[in-house]
Design a protein around this motif. Structure first.
Motif, PDB file in Angstrom:
ATOM      1  N   LYS A  87      -6.612  -2.957   4.278  1.00 15.39           N
ATOM      2  CA  LYS A  87      -6.422  -3.535   2.944  1.00 15.39           C
ATOM      3  C   LYS A  87      -6.032  -5.009   2.977  1.00 15.39           C
ATOM      4  O   LYS A  87      -6.116  -5.685   1.955  1.00 15.39           O
ATOM      5  CB  LYS A  87      -5.357  -2.735   2.174  1.00 15.39           C
ATOM      6  CG  LYS A  87      -5.808  -1.334   1.802  1.00 15.39           C
ATOM      7  CD  LYS A  87      -7.060  -1.364   0.951  1.00 15.39           C
ATOM      8  CE  LYS A  87      -7.531  -0.001   0.517  1.00 15.39           C
ATOM      9  NZ  LYS A  87      -8.811  -0.065  -0.218  1.00 15.39           N
ATOM     10  N   THR A 142      -1.486  -4.284   5.684  1.00 17.28           N
ATOM     11  CA  THR A 142      -1.600  -3.177   4.736  1.00 17.28           C
ATOM     12  C   THR A 142      -2.767  -2.275   5.109  1.00 17.28           C
ATOM     13  O   THR A 142      -3.897  -2.733   5.261  1.00 17.28           O
ATOM     14  CB  THR A 142      -1.801  -3.700   3.302  1.00 17.28           C
ATOM     15  OG1 THR A 142      -0.731  -4.598   2.975  1.00 17.28           O
ATOM     16  CG2 THR A 142      -1.822  -2.549   2.297  1.00 17.28           C
ATOM     17  N   ALA A 144      -4.681   1.630   4.298  1.00 14.81           N
ATOM     18  CA  ALA A 144      -4.867   2.683   3.302  1.00 14.81           C
ATOM     19  C   ALA A 144      -4.505   4.039   3.886  1.00 14.81           C
ATOM     20  O   ALA A 144      -4.788   4.314   5.062  1.00 14.81           O
ATOM     21  CB  ALA A 144      -6.314   2.694   2.817  1.00 14.81           C
ATOM     22  N   LEU A 148       0.548   9.695   1.143  1.00 12.88           N
ATOM     23  CA  LEU A 148       1.633   8.792   1.498  1.00 12.88           C
ATOM     24  C   LEU A 148       2.772   9.517   2.203  1.00 12.88           C
ATOM     25  O   LEU A 148       3.283   9.041   3.225  1.00 12.88           O
ATOM     26  CB  LEU A 148       2.155   8.074   0.252  1.00 12.88           C
ATOM     27  CG  LEU A 148       3.275   7.050   0.502  1.00 12.88           C
ATOM     28  CD1 LEU A 148       2.816   5.946   1.439  1.00 12.88           C
ATOM     29  CD2 LEU A 148       3.768   6.460  -0.823  1.00 12.88           C
ATOM     30  N   LYS A 170       3.560   3.541  -7.438  1.00 13.59           N
ATOM     31  CA  LYS A 170       2.479   2.689  -6.946  1.00 13.59           C
ATOM     32  C   LYS A 170       1.882   3.195  -5.637  1.00 13.59           C
ATOM     33  O   LYS A 170       0.970   2.583  -5.092  1.00 13.59           O
ATOM     34  CB  LYS A 170       2.980   1.257  -6.768  1.00 13.59           C
ATOM     35  CG  LYS A 170       3.362   0.582  -8.076  1.00 13.59           C
ATOM     36  CD  LYS A 170       3.752  -0.865  -7.854  1.00 13.59           C
ATOM     37  CE  LYS A 170       4.078  -1.555  -9.178  1.00 13.59           C
ATOM     38  NZ  LYS A 170       4.465  -2.983  -8.977  1.00 13.59           N
ATOM     39  N   GLN A 171       2.449   4.294  -5.141  1.00 12.82           N
ATOM     40  CA  GLN A 171       1.940   4.908  -3.922  1.00 12.82           C
ATOM     41  C   GLN A 171       1.890   3.913  -2.759  1.00 12.82           C
ATOM     42  O   GLN A 171       0.860   3.713  -2.110  1.00 12.82           O
ATOM     43  CB  GLN A 171       0.558   5.519  -4.156  1.00 12.82           C
ATOM     44  CG  GLN A 171       0.588   6.879  -4.834  1.00 12.82           C
ATOM     45  CD  GLN A 171       1.211   7.949  -3.958  1.00 12.82           C
ATOM     46  OE1 GLN A 171       0.628   8.400  -2.980  1.00 12.82           O
ATOM     47  NE2 GLN A 171       2.422   8.369  -4.306  1.00 12.82           N
ATOM     48  N   ARG A 172       3.027   3.286  -2.516  1.00 14.95           N
ATOM     49  CA  ARG A 172       3.101   2.328  -1.423  1.00 14.95           C
ATOM     50  C   ARG A 172       4.461   2.419  -0.746  1.00 14.95           C
ATOM     51  O   ARG A 172       5.462   2.821  -1.360  1.00 14.95           O
ATOM     52  CB  ARG A 172       2.847   0.894  -1.887  1.00 14.95           C
ATOM     53  CG  ARG A 172       3.839   0.358  -2.884  1.00 14.95           C
ATOM     54  CD  ARG A 172       3.649  -1.122  -3.186  1.00 14.95           C
ATOM     55  NE  ARG A 172       3.943  -1.949  -2.043  1.00 14.95           N
ATOM     56  CZ  ARG A 172       5.170  -2.366  -1.725  1.00 14.95           C
ATOM     57  NH1 ARG A 172       6.219  -2.016  -2.461  1.00 14.95           N
ATOM     58  NH2 ARG A 172       5.363  -3.135  -0.671  1.00 14.95           N
ATOM     59  N   GLU A 185       2.584  -1.984   5.752  1.00 13.22           N
ATOM     60  CA  GLU A 185       2.558  -1.446   4.397  1.00 13.22           C
ATOM     61  C   GLU A 185       1.513  -0.347   4.326  1.00 13.22           C
ATOM     62  O   GLU A 185       0.367  -0.545   4.729  1.00 13.22           O
ATOM     63  CB  GLU A 185       2.237  -2.538   3.378  1.00 13.22           C
ATOM     64  CG  GLU A 185       2.268  -2.031   1.933  1.00 13.22           C
ATOM     65  CD  GLU A 185       1.993  -3.131   0.923  1.00 13.22           C
ATOM     66  OE1 GLU A 185       2.816  -3.334   0.018  1.00 13.22           O
ATOM     67  OE2 GLU A 185       0.936  -3.800   1.046  1.00 13.22           O
ATOM     68  N   GLN A 187      -0.589   1.971   1.784  1.00 12.62           N
ATOM     69  CA  GLN A 187      -1.025   1.998   0.389  1.00 12.62           C
ATOM     70  C   GLN A 187      -1.862   3.248   0.146  1.00 12.62           C
ATOM     71  O   GLN A 187      -2.911   3.436   0.754  1.00 12.62           O
ATOM     72  CB  GLN A 187      -1.859   0.759   0.060  1.00 12.62           C
ATOM     73  CG  GLN A 187      -2.400   0.734  -1.357  1.00 12.62           C
ATOM     74  CD  GLN A 187      -1.295   0.704  -2.403  1.00 12.62           C
ATOM     75  OE1 GLN A 187      -0.514  -0.230  -2.447  1.00 12.62           O
ATOM     76  NE2 GLN A 187      -1.240   1.728  -3.259  1.00 12.62           N
TER      77      GLN A 187
END
Length: 348
Positions: A87, A142, A144, A148, A170-172, A185, A187
């Motif tokens: 990402k 970042t 994907a 999560l 925000k699913q992060r 990160e 995501q």
């Protein structure tokens, strides 16, 4: 887990020249080292390819205390299909933003003071128009993930990363091994993570003695190990031990013994020149610039020979095939390039 370090992210690049321009001239990174290999890596560092390849490490400072990029170039492969797995990398550098503007490198402002741009190949970078809050401008990578919580269990509970931030809405989530290191990160996305052909790899180091224990942990937890503990050689440099893992979404993770890696990753002052030399050579053998014609003496003064000897000949870029010699040009040589000179030699 304070002894573990985030090291680098591996990119497969199809255009080494333009990629170098982006990392050096736009981002402002330095070439830290450049290495050439005659065959594929035992730990598939260059992907599933067996041929000649190169590795270029670029960053804002030494690998000992900066997160850097590893640019792997497989000779003869010009592009890789992108998936939805990577990402982006976020960099805090007003200088990079200024460089991009000066070079007219495409920028899109996606938030106040944050600009999205792309490296050759389509890899996204997010440039914050500010000075870095830490010594290393690379703030986060970042990736994907499809689930999560499942990913957090893997990266935090199994790999020992600290969770710095988590946002269910925000699913992060933001993770890392130390406050002053580049963060990872995660995501969340809808659907499966597709790595396609351009898939990368994120690398970390740990004390070498921890590598067997890490491998055993993954076996006990029935997690995927892509490459069991193996030693990797680099010509003229330190040999390192690595184990390659795969997270629940198939992201490749390299853990390398820290002690030997610090030796391997010492900055090479000739790295920049080695990369430029490689770019000049490209995928071809050294170019043929002249060839000879052997003629009987009585033909040497023939008008056609005099004309031939006095004119440079435009034959289009020569590339000498392995089976040809400099005095036996073949049609395969004549495919696009500079001026050739013809040497005419008399024979009795």
């Amino acid at each position: 887990m304070e002894t573990r370090r985030a090291l680098h992210f591996v990119f497969k690049v199809g255009n080494r020249f333009q990629t170098a321009r982006f990392f050096r001239d736009v981002l402002g990174m330095k070439v830290l080292r450049h290495e050439e290999f005659e065959e594929g890596c035992k730990a598939t560092c260059n992907g599933p390819y067996d041929g000649k390849w190169s590795k270029t490490m670029v960053g804002f400072g030494p690998e000992d205390d900066h997160f850097v990029a590893e640019l792997t170039y497989n000779y003869g492969i010009k592009d890789y299909k992108l998936g939805n797995d990577f990402k982006g990398i976020t960099v805090a550098s007003s200088q990079a933003v200024s460089n991009a503007r000066k070079l007219k490198w495409p920028l899109t402002e996606v938030a106040e003071g944050v600009f999205e741009t792309e490296a050759p190949g389509g890899y996204k970078f997010y440039l914050q128009n500010q000075s870095p809050p830490q010594s290393d401008p690379v703030l986060k990578v970042t990736l994907a993930v499809s689930d999560l919580q499942k990913s957090l269990n893997y990266w935090s509970n199994l790999l020992g990363m600290k969770i710095y931030e988590k946002n269910e809405e925000k699913q992060r989530a933001l993770l890392g091994y130390a406050d002053n290191q580049c963060k990872l990160e995660l995501q969340g996305i809808k659907g499966a993570v597709d790595h396609a052909a351009a898939f990368g790899r994120i690398a970390f180091s740990c004390p070498q003695k921890e590598l067997p224990d890490l491998e055993d942990l993954m076996k006990r937890e029935k997690q995927k190990i892509l490459t069991p503990l193996v030693s990797l050689d680099t010509p003229g440099k330190a040999t390192v031990q690595v184990v390659i893992l795969s997270d629940p979404d198939g992201h490749e993770i390299c853990f390398v013994g820290d002690e030997a890696f610090r030796e391997l990753s010492k900055m090479d002052p000739t790295g920049n020149q080695l990369l430029d030399d490689g770019n000049r050579r490209g995928d071809r053998a050294p170019a043929l610039t002249h060839f000879g014609l052997v003629l009987p003496t009585h033909l040497l003064h023939h008008p056609a020979m005099v004309l031939l000897a006095s004119w440079p000949i435009r034959l289009a870029a020569p590339s000498l095939p392995p089976t040809a010699s400099a005095t036996s040009p073949t049609p395969a040589m004549f495919h696009a390039a500079p001026w050739w000179s013809v040497h005419i030699i008399a024979s009795n």
